[in-house]
Design a protein around this motif. Structure first.
Motif, PDB file in Angstrom:
ATOM      1  N   ALA A   1       0.751  -1.090   0.083  1.00  0.00           N
ATOM      2  CA  ALA A   1       0.084  -0.090   0.000  1.00  0.00           C
ATOM      3  C   ALA A   1       0.895   1.040   0.149  1.00  0.00           C
ATOM      4  O   ALA A   1       1.833   1.464   1.005  1.00  0.00           O
TER       5      ALA A   1
ATOM      6  N   THR B   1      -6.641   0.896   1.320  1.00  0.00           N
ATOM      7  CA  THR B   1      -5.852  -0.294   1.881  1.00  0.00           C
ATOM      8  C   THR B   1      -6.745  -1.173   2.577  1.00  0.00           C
ATOM      9  O   THR B   1      -6.840  -2.555   2.590  1.00  0.00           O
TER      10      THR B   1
ATOM     11  N   CYS C   1       3.512  -1.338   3.896  1.00  0.00           N
ATOM     12  CA  CYS C   1       3.261   0.010   3.574  1.00  0.00           C
ATOM     13  C   CYS C   1       4.346   0.859   3.276  1.00  0.00           C
ATOM     14  O   CYS C   1       5.290   0.865   3.820  1.00  0.00           O
TER      15      CYS C   1
ATOM     16  N   VAL D   1       0.455   3.351  10.360  1.00  0.00           N
ATOM     17  CA  VAL D   1       0.891   2.049  10.172  1.00  0.00           C
ATOM     18  C   VAL D   1       1.356   1.004  11.281  1.00  0.00           C
ATOM     19  O   VAL D   1       0.905   0.027  11.330  1.00  0.00           O
TER      20      VAL D   1
ATOM     21  N   LEU E   1      -1.877  -7.723   2.629  1.00  0.00           N
ATOM     22  CA  LEU E   1      -1.150  -6.690   2.932  1.00  0.00           C
ATOM     23  C   LEU E   1       0.607  -6.812   3.362  1.00  0.00           C
ATOM     24  O   LEU E   1       0.374  -7.573   4.389  1.00  0.00           O
TER      25      LEU E   1
ATOM     26  N   PHE F   1       6.654  -0.742   7.585  1.00  0.00           N
ATOM     27  CA  PHE F   1       6.798   0.483   7.080  1.00  0.00           C
ATOM     28  C   PHE F   1       7.986   1.095   6.247  1.00  0.00           C
ATOM     29  O   PHE F   1       9.144   0.988   6.835  1.00  0.00           O
TER      30      PHE F   1
ATOM     31  N   SER G   1      -6.204   6.993   1.040  1.00  0.00           N
ATOM     32  CA  SER G   1      -5.464   5.848   0.877  1.00  0.00           C
ATOM     33  C   SER G   1      -5.275   4.793   1.969  1.00  0.00           C
ATOM     34  O   SER G   1      -5.319   3.613   1.820  1.00  0.00           O
TER      35      SER G   1
ATOM     36  N   LEU H   1       0.901   4.974   0.963  1.00  0.00           N
ATOM     37  CA  LEU H   1      -0.039   5.623   1.521  1.00  0.00           C
ATOM     38  C   LEU H   1       0.443   7.198   1.746  1.00  0.00           C
ATOM     39  O   LEU H   1       1.614   7.565   2.054  1.00  0.00           O
TER      40      LEU H   1
ATOM     41  N   HIS I   1       5.634   5.180   1.998  1.00  0.00           N
ATOM     42  CA  HIS I   1       5.180   6.303   1.945  1.00  0.00           C
ATOM     43  C   HIS I   1       6.253   7.401   1.227  1.00  0.00           C
ATOM     44  O   HIS I   1       7.343   7.137   1.775  1.00  0.00           O
TER      45      HIS I   1
END
Length: 81
Positions: A5, A17, A30, A59, A27, A67, A13, A7, A32
């Motif tokens: 994902a 997700t 994540c 997250v 998942l 993350f 977002s 984000l 970013h």
């Protein structure tokens, strides 16, 4: 299907997700893309800046997957639109 994902820190977002998870997708992590720390653009045309500082907490505490964050380098070229 496994997915990553991307984000932004915004509700859309996160919502998409969570819907993907509800629909049976797995998942994996994540990601970013954060604005530069010295970024002077409060409202960027390239990416969402509001909420960027809370994505890691969202997250780690709420979703519980790895993350990854990278800083975006660059600025909008045309700001008069």
């Amino acid at each position: 299907m496994k997915f990553v994902a991307l984000l932004s820190g915004g509700k859309d977002s996160i919502y998409s997700t969570l819907k993907a998870i509800q629909n049976g997708h797995e998942l994996v992590c994540c990601a970013h893309l954060a604005p530069m720390q010295q970024n002077t653009e409060e409202e960027s045309y390239m990416y969402q800046t509001a909420g960027s500082e809370v994505v890691k907490t969202q997250v780690e505490e709420c979703i519980g997957v790895p993350f990854y964050m990278r800083e975006i380098h660059g600025q909008s070229k045309i700001k008069s639109l």
